[in-house]
Design a protein around this motif. Structure first.
Motif, mmCIF file in Angstrom:
data_model
loop_
_atom_site.group_PDB
_atom_site.id
_atom_site.type_symbol
_atom_site.label_atom_id
_atom_site.label_comp_id
_atom_site.label_asym_id
_atom_site.label_seq_id
_atom_site.Cartn_x
_atom_site.Cartn_y
_atom_site.Cartn_z
ATOM 1 N N LEU A 81 0.830 -1.336 0.088
ATOM 2 C CA LEU A 81 -0.022 0.541 0.120
ATOM 3 C C LEU A 81 0.641 1.016 0.279
ATOM 4 C CD1 LEU A 81 -3.374 -0.812 2.365
ATOM 5 C CD2 LEU A 81 -3.024 -0.517 0.232
ATOM 6 N N GLN A 82 2.074 1.166 0.847
ATOM 7 C CA GLN A 82 3.253 2.346 0.702
ATOM 8 C C GLN A 82 3.729 2.921 -0.862
ATOM 9 O OE1 GLN A 82 6.066 1.196 3.364
ATOM 10 N NE2 GLN A 82 4.619 2.019 5.484
ATOM 11 N N GLU A 83 3.453 1.740 -1.642
ATOM 12 C CA GLU A 83 4.163 1.682 -3.013
ATOM 13 C C GLU A 83 2.854 2.407 -3.708
ATOM 14 O OE1 GLU A 83 7.136 1.348 -4.981
ATOM 15 O OE2 GLU A 83 7.712 1.123 -2.171
ATOM 16 N N LEU A 84 1.708 2.044 -3.506
ATOM 17 C CA LEU A 84 0.656 2.700 -4.394
ATOM 18 C C LEU A 84 0.224 3.366 -4.079
ATOM 19 C CD1 LEU A 84 -1.734 -0.976 -4.292
ATOM 20 C CD2 LEU A 84 -0.691 -0.323 -5.918
ATOM 21 N N GLN A 85 0.728 3.988 -2.613
ATOM 22 C CA GLN A 85 0.231 5.762 -2.246
ATOM 23 C C GLN A 85 0.713 6.707 -3.873
ATOM 24 O OE1 GLN A 85 -1.669 5.554 0.316
ATOM 25 N NE2 GLN A 85 -2.519 7.792 -0.005
ATOM 26 N N LYS A 86 1.993 6.672 -4.045
ATOM 27 C CA LYS A 86 2.874 6.931 -4.820
ATOM 28 C C LYS A 86 2.048 7.909 -5.605
ATOM 29 C CE LYS A 86 5.627 3.805 -6.761
ATOM 30 N NZ LYS A 86 6.645 3.054 -7.350
ATOM 31 N N TYR A 87 1.234 6.825 -5.722
ATOM 32 C CA TYR A 87 0.402 7.297 -7.225
ATOM 33 C C TYR A 87 -0.557 8.317 -7.443
ATOM 34 C CZ TYR A 87 2.118 3.070 -9.351
ATOM 35 O OH TYR A 87 3.077 2.087 -10.484
ATOM 36 N N LEU A 88 -1.029 8.384 -5.632
ATOM 37 C CA LEU A 88 -1.925 9.612 -5.261
ATOM 38 C C LEU A 88 -1.219 11.011 -5.697
ATOM 39 C CD1 LEU A 88 -3.378 8.584 -2.511
ATOM 40 C CD2 LEU A 88 -5.002 9.038 -5.130
ATOM 41 N N GLU A 89 0.417 11.326 -5.998
ATOM 42 C CA GLU A 89 1.272 12.368 -6.215
ATOM 43 C C GLU A 89 0.997 12.720 -8.021
ATOM 44 O OE1 GLU A 89 4.475 11.733 -4.738
ATOM 45 O OE2 GLU A 89 3.846 11.130 -1.956
ATOM 46 N N LEU A 90 1.184 12.140 -8.530
ATOM 47 C CA LEU A 90 0.374 12.621 -10.678
ATOM 48 C C LEU A 90 -0.597 13.408 -9.976
ATOM 49 C CD1 LEU A 90 -0.174 8.718 -11.933
ATOM 50 C CD2 LEU A 90 2.402 10.328 -11.696
ATOM 51 N N PRO A 91 0.465 14.307 -10.815
ATOM 52 C CA PRO A 91 -0.387 15.835 -11.094
ATOM 53 C C PRO A 91 -2.105 15.969 -11.801
ATOM 54 C CG PRO A 91 1.788 15.511 -12.526
ATOM 55 C CD PRO A 91 1.484 14.438 -11.735
ATOM 56 N N ASN A 92 -1.685 14.599 -12.980
ATOM 57 C CA ASN A 92 -3.113 14.337 -13.821
ATOM 58 C C ASN A 92 -3.738 13.197 -13.500
ATOM 59 O OD1 ASN A 92 -2.662 16.983 -14.663
ATOM 60 N ND2 ASN A 92 -0.665 15.911 -16.176
ATOM 61 N N LEU A 93 -3.501 12.803 -12.126
ATOM 62 C CA LEU A 93 -4.571 11.539 -12.584
ATOM 63 C C LEU A 93 -6.114 11.656 -11.999
ATOM 64 C CD1 LEU A 93 -4.305 8.680 -11.398
ATOM 65 C CD2 LEU A 93 -4.211 9.321 -8.569
ATOM 66 N N LYS A 94 -6.839 11.035 -13.158
ATOM 67 C CA LYS A 94 -8.167 11.193 -13.228
ATOM 68 C C LYS A 94 -8.573 10.243 -12.048
ATOM 69 C CE LYS A 94 -9.767 10.508 -17.011
ATOM 70 N NZ LYS A 94 -10.292 9.936 -18.698
ATOM 71 N N SER A 95 -7.795 9.082 -11.730
ATOM 72 C CA SER A 95 -8.723 8.351 -10.676
ATOM 73 C C SER A 95 -8.160 8.780 -9.110
ATOM 74 C CB SER A 95 -7.642 6.716 -11.559
ATOM 75 O OG SER A 95 -7.782 6.265 -11.645
ATOM 76 N N ARG A 96 -7.945 10.030 -8.868
ATOM 77 C CA ARG A 96 -7.806 10.370 -7.879
ATOM 78 C C ARG A 96 -8.721 9.555 -6.894
ATOM 79 N NH1 ARG A 96 -3.660 13.643 -6.723
ATOM 80 N NH2 ARG A 96 -3.705 14.014 -9.645
ATOM 81 N N ALA A 97 -10.282 10.219 -6.792
ATOM 82 C CA ALA A 97 -11.090 9.649 -6.382
ATOM 83 C C ALA A 97 -11.310 8.381 -5.772
ATOM 84 C CB ALA A 97 -12.034 10.599 -6.824
ATOM 85 N N PRO A 98 -11.556 7.521 -6.628
ATOM 86 C CA PRO A 98 -11.397 6.145 -6.206
ATOM 87 C C PRO A 98 -10.657 5.506 -5.281
ATOM 88 C CG PRO A 98 -11.760 6.537 -8.717
ATOM 89 C CD PRO A 98 -11.486 7.598 -7.878
ATOM 90 N N LEU A 99 -9.300 5.916 -5.935
ATOM 91 C CA LEU A 99 -8.240 5.295 -5.080
ATOM 92 C C LEU A 99 -7.173 5.758 -3.965
ATOM 93 C CD1 LEU A 99 -5.239 3.636 -5.329
ATOM 94 C CD2 LEU A 99 -4.299 6.072 -7.414
#
Length: 401
Positions: free
Chosen positions: A144-162
């Protein structure tokens, strides 16, 4: 003939040779520990190979199921023993702790192997042992710590569900094992969910996906993630996407397109987050039904209003002239005028289309120009005579001027 008990070597190490209560444990040399480590390096393949051979030599499904469950429960019990023994090892003996860690890792790999290859034979409603649960949660936290970094992507469309998903998974991983019971069904589902997220290439998926269903949505729909919070978030997002359009027609069209997209997404049979609640498909499909039904009624109402307004506008704008002839007689006069080139138009159809809407007869107010044009080709003798009489009357009037 079946091979010996697959876990025999590790079982003997844990219960006898490396048992903290063994008086000879302190006399164990470095060479002996190296020898044990050497044998342990080969154990993973040997154990998994032995279990496969055992399973495939059994013909009856019930016997296979019993065998797989025995191996699975034996592995978990052995992990419990190893954790218990590890806590009792003499302090400062890093060599022994390394051996215990190797044995625990081998058994954990074995559990993963059984879960992936023989999951259908396991009892999913059985409670997970606390030691194994703690070990699994520790691994989940690392992932989960590894997956947490994807929330930092600037143009992340999946932010809310992720963000919603990672929050839920972190809460599960951090919750004390003794607070509530966890079944293998729940644990397998969490592991499958994290595995699917790990396989996502977020940067690529976010750049290429133009759908309202983003990369994380596709995973959650695939695994039937029937969380009420997630479904509310998803349907609200779809609703907001159709509200970007101005007209009811456009909104209905986009809603139908989203529904088609939703139906075409893949599903994994037999998976569900909460087996005591409705499938995600059932709830979202019902939502689509309600929304499409609402917008269809709105569109129908809009069409009726617009048709009424249009009809009124036509009636207001077109001033009808009452012609004291029948439609057949008028048709003959208009055809004759066109053929005689008195009316200059692109076609005879154009003549009828332009003139007829402005005429009415004593028997009919709204005349069809197309029907009148057709009648001009099949004239009766009486209508011809009446049309000629009308034209001669006009001639006499002109001569009298």
């Amino acid at each position: 003939m079946q091979d010996r008990y697959p876990l025999e070597y590790i079982d003997l190490l844990a219960s006898m040779t490396l048992n903290p209560s063994n008086e000879n444990l302190s006399r164990l040399t470095k060479e002996e520990m190296d020898t044990i480590n050497y044998h342990l390096e080969k154990e993973t393949y040997r154990i998994q190979s032995t279990i496969k051979n055992h399973v495939f030599t059994v013909n009856k499904k019930k016997e296979v199921e019993l065998l797989v469950r025995q191996y699975y429960s034996s592995t978990i019990n052995l992990i419990d023993l190893l954790f218990d023994n590890r806590e009792k090892l003499p302090k400062g003996n890093s060599g022994l702790k390394k051996i215990y860690d190797s044995m625990i890792n081998i058994l954990n790999d074995l559990l993963m192997f059984i879960e992936s290859r023989f999951a259908k034979f396991l009892s999913l409603e059985e409670k997970v042992a606390n030691t194994y649960l703690l070990m699994t949660k520790q691994r989940l936290r690392q992932k989960l710590q590894e997956l947490q970094k994807y929330l930092e992507l600037p143009n992340l469309k999946s932010r809310a569900p992720l963000n919603l998903l990672l929050s839920r998974l972190n809460r599960f991983a951090d919750r004390a094992g003794s607070d509530f019971e966890v079944t293998f069904r729940t644990l397998f589902y969490k592991k499958e969910l994290i595995k699917a997220l790990e396989e996502l290439q977020f940067e690529k998926a976010e750049l290429t996906n133009e759908s309202v269903f983003d990369a994380v949505d596709r995973v959650l729909i695939y695994l039937n993630y029937n969380s009420k919070t997630y479904i509310d978030e998803l349907t609200l997002r779809i609703f907001k996407s159709i509200n970007l359009f101005k007209t009811s027609f456009q909104k209905l069209d986009k809603l139908r397109y989203h529904r088609k997209e939703f139906k075409q997404l893949h599903r994994k049979p037999g998976y569900i987050l909460n087996p005591n609640y409705h499938d995600l498909d059932i709830i979202v499909e019902k939502w689509f039904d309600e929304e499409i039904g609402y917008w269809e009624k709105l569109v129908q109402s809009t069409v009726q209003v617009e048709s009424h307004i249009k009809a009124n506008m036509v009636n207001e704008k077109v001033n009808k002239i009452l012609c004291n002839l029948t439609t057949d007689q008028i048709a003959l006069i208009l055809r004759g005028a066109d053929d005689a080139r008195i009316f200059i138009a692109k076609s005879m159809n154009e003549v009828f289309k332009t003139i007829v809407p402005h005429l009415s007869t004593p028997h009919k107010v709204d005349l069809s120009y197309d029907a009148m044009r057709s009648k001009s080709y099949v004239a009766e003798e009486r209508d011809k005579e009446k049309a000629i009489e009308a034209l001669e009357k006009i001639i006499r009037k002109i001569r009298s001027y």
